[in-house]
Every structure is written in C-alpha cells, then in structure tokens.
Design a protein around this motif. Structure first.
Motif, PDB file in Angstrom:
ATOM      1  N   LYS A  59       0.237   5.861  -6.153  1.00 55.13           N
ATOM      2  CA  LYS A  59       1.526   5.672  -5.470  1.00 55.13           C
ATOM      3  C   LYS A  59       2.644   6.364  -6.240  1.00 55.13           C
ATOM      4  N   MET A  62      16.369  10.131  -5.190  1.00 57.54           N
ATOM      5  CA  MET A  62      15.796  10.970  -4.147  1.00 57.54           C
ATOM      6  C   MET A  62      16.456  10.769  -2.790  1.00 57.54           C
ATOM      7  N   LEU A  64      -4.710   6.242   0.333  1.00 55.63           N
ATOM      8  CA  LEU A  64      -4.683   4.974  -0.410  1.00 55.63           C
ATOM      9  C   LEU A  64      -5.643   3.927   0.131  1.00 55.63           C
ATOM     10  N   LEU A  91      14.108   5.781  -8.380  1.00 56.24           N
ATOM     11  CA  LEU A  91      13.768   6.551  -7.177  1.00 56.24           C
ATOM     12  C   LEU A  91      14.971   6.817  -6.279  1.00 56.24           C
ATOM     13  N   TYR A 148      -0.535   9.166   3.587  1.00 57.13           N
ATOM     14  CA  TYR A 148      -0.635   8.275   2.431  1.00 57.13           C
ATOM     15  C   TYR A 148      -1.676   7.202   2.673  1.00 57.13           C
ATOM     16  N   ILE A 181       0.833  -1.194   0.000  1.00 55.54           N
ATOM     17  CA  ILE A 181       0.000   0.000   0.000  1.00 55.54           C
ATOM     18  C   ILE A 181       0.877   1.258   0.000  1.00 55.54           C
ATOM     19  N   MET A 182       2.115   1.154   0.496  1.00 58.07           N
ATOM     20  CA  MET A 182       2.966   2.343   0.598  1.00 58.07           C
ATOM     21  C   MET A 182       3.733   2.568  -0.708  1.00 58.07           C
ATOM     22  N   PRO A 183       3.818   3.821  -1.161  1.00 53.77           N
ATOM     23  CA  PRO A 183       4.696   4.103  -2.296  1.00 53.77           C
ATOM     24  C   PRO A 183       6.138   3.692  -1.945  1.00 53.77           C
ATOM     25  N   GLN A 184       6.864   3.171  -2.927  1.00 54.50           N
ATOM     26  CA  GLN A 184       8.225   2.708  -2.631  1.00 54.50           C
ATOM     27  C   GLN A 184       9.097   3.849  -2.128  1.00 54.50           C
ATOM     28  N   LEU A 185       8.799   5.049  -2.585  1.00 53.90           N
ATOM     29  CA  LEU A 185       9.602   6.192  -2.157  1.00 53.90           C
ATOM     30  C   LEU A 185       9.434   6.442  -0.655  1.00 53.90           C
ATOM     31  N   VAL A 186       8.206   6.240  -0.163  1.00 57.57           N
ATOM     32  CA  VAL A 186       7.974   6.400   1.275  1.00 57.57           C
ATOM     33  C   VAL A 186       8.783   5.354   2.036  1.00 57.57           C
ATOM     34  N   SER A 192       4.131   9.975  -5.783  1.00 59.87           N
ATOM     35  CA  SER A 192       5.124  10.344  -4.769  1.00 59.87           C
ATOM     36  C   SER A 192       6.398  10.922  -5.382  1.00 59.87           C
ATOM     37  N   VAL A 193       6.645  10.675  -6.690  1.00 56.38           N
ATOM     38  CA  VAL A 193       7.886  11.215  -7.251  1.00 56.38           C
ATOM     39  C   VAL A 193       7.744  12.675  -7.703  1.00 56.38           C
TER      40      VAL A 193
END
Lengths: 224, 219
Positions: free
Chosen positions: B156, A169, B198, A166, B194, A67-72, B159-160
C-alpha cells in the motif's frame, strides 16, 4: 566543511515556516485522531452486537477502508466525490475526512481486539457475582480493555502523523510542501538546499513521532 | 461512465501496475533480508552493530516513507549519492520495511519459550543448528501474521512513489485526471487495479497464515 544546504534554514523566516508546516500536519492528524477514537470506540463496541446485519456492514467497511492505500482514498474523496457530487472540498477537509474514516476503521479493530482479549472467565465471574450486563461491561470489561487500548491508540497517533505526509499529494501546504518551496526559492544561492532541508524535515518528523512511540511502549510494558 | 475511455487506458494501467508490483516485490524482498539481518544482530547481541540497528529501527519507524524517499531522491545526490527513481523506490521501501520486518521477526523469536533452546542444546545441537532447526521454524510461524500484514502495508505504501515521478498507478491516475478530466473513470481504474494487486496478496496471506499455525499446537 562543504556546503550542505543547512544555511538556507536560517534565512528569513524559513525555519519558522517549516515549523508552521509541521503544525498543519499535526493539526490534521490530531483532529482526525480525536474523531477516530470516538467513532472507533463506538463501532468497536458495536462489533459485539449479535445483529448479523450490523456485523456485515462493519466488516465490509473495515475491509474496504483497509485494503485501499490511504492515498487512493484521498484521491477518491478529493478528486472523485467533488466531481461526482459537485461539492467543494478544501484539501484539509478532504484529508480530515479520509484520515477519520481510516482511523475509525483501525480504532474499531483495536477496540474489538481489546474486548476479545479479556478472558471469558472475567465475564462469567462478573455475571456469577450478580452484576447486570451493563454493569459487567462498565465495571469489569471496559476498565481492563481500556488499559490495553491506551498504548495502541497512542501508536495510532504516530501512524496518523506519518500518514498525514500524504496530504502533500492533494495540494495541502504542510511541512514537505514548505520544504519544497524553500528549496525552489533558494535554488540559485544554495545548490545543496535539498539535502539540508529534507534532512531537517526528516528529523522534525522523527522528533514529533519518537516521544509518542516511546510513551506507548512504556505504557505497554507497565500495563502488560 | 465512459466505457471507451476505460477500455482505452487499461493497457496503460496494466503497465503501471506491473511497475508497482515489481518495485513492491523487490523492495519487500530487500526489507525481509534487512529485517532478518537486524534481528540476527539483536538476537546474538553483537556489540556496536546492535546499537546501530536500534537507532535505524527508531529512525525508520518514526518517519513517513514520503520524506524518506524525498531525502534519498533529492537530498542524497547533493552529497554525491545518485540513484534513479526505481532504485530510490526500492531503497526507500527497503529502508522503511526493514524495521517493520525486524520487529515482526523479533515478536516471533521472543515468543519462543527458553525451554526450547535449552532442550535443543541438551540434545547436543550446536547454536547454529538450534537456530536453524528449532527456533527459526517456530519463529517464522509465530511471526507469519505480522509479516503478511507488513507485506500488505508495504504494498500500500508504494502508492507514494508517484511523488518521485515513478510512473506507478497513482501517477497514471493523476496524469489522466489532469489531461482529460475523466476523474470518475480514472479513479475507477485505479481502485480496480489496486484491488487486483492487493486482494490476491491478502487471500494468499491468510491461507499461508492458516497453514503455518503449527507452532501453536501442543502448547
């Protein structure tokens, strides 16, 4: 033809540096993919264990990671854990950890799906022929499941390569970072460098991922 | 954890979350339209355009969103195409998402048996009517899981956006970490916000998926 900023690429070692940057991105993704495939396969097989506790743990792991963006996740590992636990992580190590966690979750789901997709009569016929449980899996289920899995895991490689962009970042010097440096360094002599250099990076990513996607699609068609 | 700090920065995060949702929504809507157009072109086998669509799909699926955004935001202005950061975010998301949506629609269209189309024709429906009343409803229901997965994937990917200095959630978190060094609190808020975006999408998505399962019945 107006200046599109492609000339910057041929100055000094710029093009080689870009390739080196792509190498860093590929290295991180390949290490993570290897770890993911190994751990993901183990976890995917564990899914079929009937222990409720294992199932609950796996389910929450999968859901939380996905569920979490990979960046997070990258930020949590790179900034969060280093602060909370006081250890020292390089950007590259942090990215390998995060991408392995993510890849393992994805891979375990693929393995689970591939095993489920084997029709029940395969199990039943194998048992009826007198094979033991281990034999059923080893000789009947896994060979068929692996066939379905290979195209999907190859696809995971391209997704991993795209996701490694990513790491820019969290300050890892990979291809996009090198591109930024080249553009910065030449901003006086070549004003349009951003166009040429970013387009080149775009094409390089494409050339890295496209053949892999084609291979996955070909295998998928052949083994359907 | 510093409760005061968290309380103080909730408004800032809410604003950033709104931006994420807004750009995400517009980008995804554009992606769905692009996907539909692409799939229509492929389905009706329109010459030339069909080639362009397949090149576009390969380009967009095999490159990361980050470099797509960088090219649109920093590269294109050099040849005279200027966009502000928000437009660029929407355009990038639409460029990436369009191909994923097209593939999702295609999987739905391909799954429908030819017999459906033939029966519709023999009942006297025109090509357009067949698409509108017979094929599309089934295709949408079959591709619903993939479409919903794509929506979550694209949300998602937003996020970038911080990379092109849009003040989204990631940008806010990174900013606060840099300014006050309250890493744990900033990341905690980031995760919570988030999840707030989501989780509902994921729950609503699986509800819709369940409701649209009718195409599978009677097969």
């Amino acid at each position: 033809m107006p200046d599109m900023g492609f000339d910057v690429l041929w100055k000094g070692k710029n093009f080689l540096r870009l390739l080196g940057g792509l190498g860093v991105a590929l290295k991180i993704s390949l290490i993570s993919v290897l770890i993911s495939i190994i751990l993901g396969t183990v976890l995917g097989i564990l899914w079929h264990h009937n222990n409720l506790f294992i199932k609950a743990v796996m389910r929450s792991y999968l859901e939380v990671i996905r569920i979490m963006p990979q960046l997070v996740l990258l930020f949590i590992v790179y900034f969060g854990t280093t602060r909370s636990f006081g250890w020292d992580l390089s950007g590259e190590t942090a990215s390998v950890i995060v991408f392995s966690l993510w890849g393992t979750a994805e891979m375990s789901d693929l393995v689970r799906g591939a095993i489920i997709s084997i029709p029940a009569h395969q199990y039943e016929s194998a048992f009826a022929l007198g094979l033991g449980k281990a034999q059923v899996y080893l000789y009947v289920i896994l060979p068929q499941a692996i066939r379905r899995l290979i195209p999907l895991s190859i696809n995971l490689v391209t997704r991993m390569i795209k996701t490694t962009s990513l790491v820019l970042m969290i300050g890892v010097v990979e291809i996009i970072k090198v591109a930024q440096q080249i553009i910065e360094a030449n901003r006086m002599s070549s004003k349009n460098a951003a166009f040429g250099v970013y387009l080149t990076v775009f094409v390089m990513y494409f050339l890295a991922c496209w053949p892999i996607s084609l291979l996955a699609r070909k295998l998928e068609k052949r083994w359907r | 954890m510093d409760k005061e700090f968290i309380k103080q920065y909730i408004p800032l995060y809410s604003e950033a979350a709104l931006l994420t949702v807004k750009i995400g929504f517009l980008g995804i809507a554009a992606a769905i339209i692009i996907g539909l157009v692409c799939e229509t072109i492929v389905y009706f086998k329109i010459p030339v355009l069909r080639r362009i669509v397949s090149v576009y799909i390969e380009l967009s699926r095999n490159t990361p969103l980050l470099i797509q955004l960088f090219f649109i935001y920093y590269g294109l202005p050099k040849i005279g195409i200027r966009t502000d950061a928000q437009m660029c975010g929407i355009a990038g998301l639409a460029f990436l998402g369009g191909s994923y949506m097209a593939e999702a629609f295609r999987s739905g269209v391909e799954a429908i048996d030819v017999i459906q189309e033939e029966s519709a024709y023999s009942l006297g429906l025109s090509k357009l009517q067949t698409v509108r009343y017979v094929l599309l409803p089934q295709a949408i229901s079959i591709s619903a899981p993939a479409l919903i997965a794509n929506v979550i994937f694209l949300l998602k990917e937003t996020s970038v956006f911080s990379a092109i200095s849009l003040m989204d959630l990631m940008f806010t978190a990174k900013d606060l970490i840099g300014l006050y060094y309250n890493t744990t609190e900033s990341l905690f808020l980031l995760v919570v916000f988030y999840l707030l975006i989501l989780l509902p999408v994921s729950v609503i998505g699986s509800l819709i998926e369940r409701r649209l399962r009718h195409a599978g019945y009677g097969v």
